[in-house]
Design a protein around this motif. Structure first.
Motif, PDB file in Angstrom:
ATOM      1  N   SER A  51       8.088  56.293 -21.287  1.00 57.42           N
ATOM      2  CA  SER A  51       9.520  56.120 -21.568  1.00 57.42           C
ATOM      3  C   SER A  51       9.749  56.215 -23.071  1.00 57.42           C
ATOM      4  O   SER A  51       8.880  55.856 -23.860  1.00 57.42           O
ATOM      5  CB  SER A  51      10.000  54.768 -21.060  1.00 57.42           C
ATOM      6  OG  SER A  51       9.704  54.628 -19.688  1.00 57.42           O
ATOM      7  N   LEU A 117      13.592  50.090 -19.093  1.00 54.75           N
ATOM      8  CA  LEU A 117      13.212  51.501 -19.049  1.00 54.75           C
ATOM      9  C   LEU A 117      12.448  51.819 -17.775  1.00 54.75           C
ATOM     10  O   LEU A 117      11.488  51.129 -17.436  1.00 54.75           O
ATOM     11  CB  LEU A 117      12.321  51.838 -20.248  1.00 54.75           C
ATOM     12  CG  LEU A 117      12.942  51.707 -21.625  1.00 54.75           C
ATOM     13  CD1 LEU A 117      11.870  51.765 -22.699  1.00 54.75           C
ATOM     14  CD2 LEU A 117      13.974  52.800 -21.838  1.00 54.75           C
ATOM     15  N   GLU A 121      12.062  57.633 -18.520  1.00 54.26           N
ATOM     16  CA  GLU A 121      13.447  57.507 -18.983  1.00 54.26           C
ATOM     17  C   GLU A 121      13.539  57.634 -20.501  1.00 54.26           C
ATOM     18  O   GLU A 121      12.637  57.237 -21.233  1.00 54.26           O
ATOM     19  CB  GLU A 121      14.034  56.168 -18.550  1.00 54.26           C
ATOM     20  CG  GLU A 121      15.499  56.006 -18.893  1.00 54.26           C
ATOM     21  CD  GLU A 121      16.102  54.711 -18.373  1.00 54.26           C
ATOM     22  OE1 GLU A 121      17.315  54.547 -18.530  1.00 54.26           O
ATOM     23  OE2 GLU A 121      15.371  53.874 -17.824  1.00 54.26           O
ATOM     24  N   ARG A 122      14.673  58.172 -20.952  1.00 54.28           N
ATOM     25  CA  ARG A 122      14.964  58.316 -22.381  1.00 54.28           C
ATOM     26  C   ARG A 122      16.295  57.637 -22.674  1.00 54.28           C
ATOM     27  O   ARG A 122      17.286  57.911 -21.998  1.00 54.28           O
ATOM     28  CB  ARG A 122      15.045  59.792 -22.743  1.00 54.28           C
ATOM     29  CG  ARG A 122      15.406  60.075 -24.189  1.00 54.28           C
ATOM     30  CD  ARG A 122      15.434  61.602 -24.406  1.00 54.28           C
ATOM     31  NE  ARG A 122      15.634  61.954 -25.779  1.00 54.28           N
ATOM     32  CZ  ARG A 122      16.807  62.315 -26.299  1.00 54.28           C
ATOM     33  NH1 ARG A 122      17.890  62.351 -25.540  1.00 54.28           N
ATOM     34  NH2 ARG A 122      16.895  62.641 -27.572  1.00 54.28           N
ATOM     35  N   GLN A 123      16.293  56.750 -23.666  1.00 52.66           N
ATOM     36  CA  GLN A 123      17.521  56.111 -24.117  1.00 52.66           C
ATOM     37  C   GLN A 123      17.669  56.377 -25.614  1.00 52.66           C
ATOM     38  O   GLN A 123      16.689  56.380 -26.346  1.00 52.66           O
ATOM     39  CB  GLN A 123      17.498  54.601 -23.852  1.00 52.66           C
ATOM     40  CG  GLN A 123      17.494  54.251 -22.384  1.00 52.66           C
ATOM     41  CD  GLN A 123      17.562  52.750 -22.132  1.00 52.66           C
ATOM     42  OE1 GLN A 123      17.779  51.947 -23.032  1.00 52.66           O
ATOM     43  NE2 GLN A 123      17.381  52.371 -20.876  1.00 52.66           N
TER      44      GLN A 123
END
Length: 141
Positions: A51, A117, A121-123
């Protein structure tokens, strides 16, 4: 007299707006130099760290003399300056992302985000200092 007051108010509004910061995109952000990275393993991808959390600091005059510390679960990872960005590689799970500044002419300010996360996933988070002077850490994606 009325014209002078209106002109003064317009000039004040322009000056305050000039103190706001401007967003930086991932492709335009400068990398955080190695001497301000305190936990380099967070910047390295691995199989268990699938992530990502991208932190982008705005550019602009306001707060430009200050470094902002980024911590993950109260571990100081790096200090970010204006127009810089970093991608943190983390294992899926829950985290406490903290932004702090202070020292020198900079006020002591702290703000944080709780995040969860999923695998892969990318935030993306933006560090900004708008004209109201309140340091912010806001999620963009």
């Amino acid at each position: 007299m009325k014209r002078a007051t209106c002109a003064a108010m317009a000039l004040s509004a322009l000056l305050v707006a000039g103190c706001s910061t401007v967003p930086v995109t991932t492709d335009k952000a400068l990398p955080v130099p190695a001497d301000r990275v305190y936990q380099p393993e967070y910047l390295q991808a691995s199989a268990d760290r699938s992530s990502t959390v991208v932190v982008l600091r705005d550019k602009g005059f306001s707060g430009s003399g200050c470094s902002h510390d980024i911590s993950v679960n109260n571990i100081k990872v790096l200090s970010i300056r204006q127009a810089e960005g970093a991608t943190l590689h983390l294992a899926p799970g829950a985290y406490f992302l903290k932004l702090e500044t202070g020292g020198g002419l900079c006020p002591n300010i702290s703000t944080s985000q709780n995040l969860v996360l999923a695998a892969g996933e990318r935030q993306v988070y933006r560090v900004l200092l708008p004209s109201d002077g309140n340091l912010r850490l806001t999620r963009q994606e």
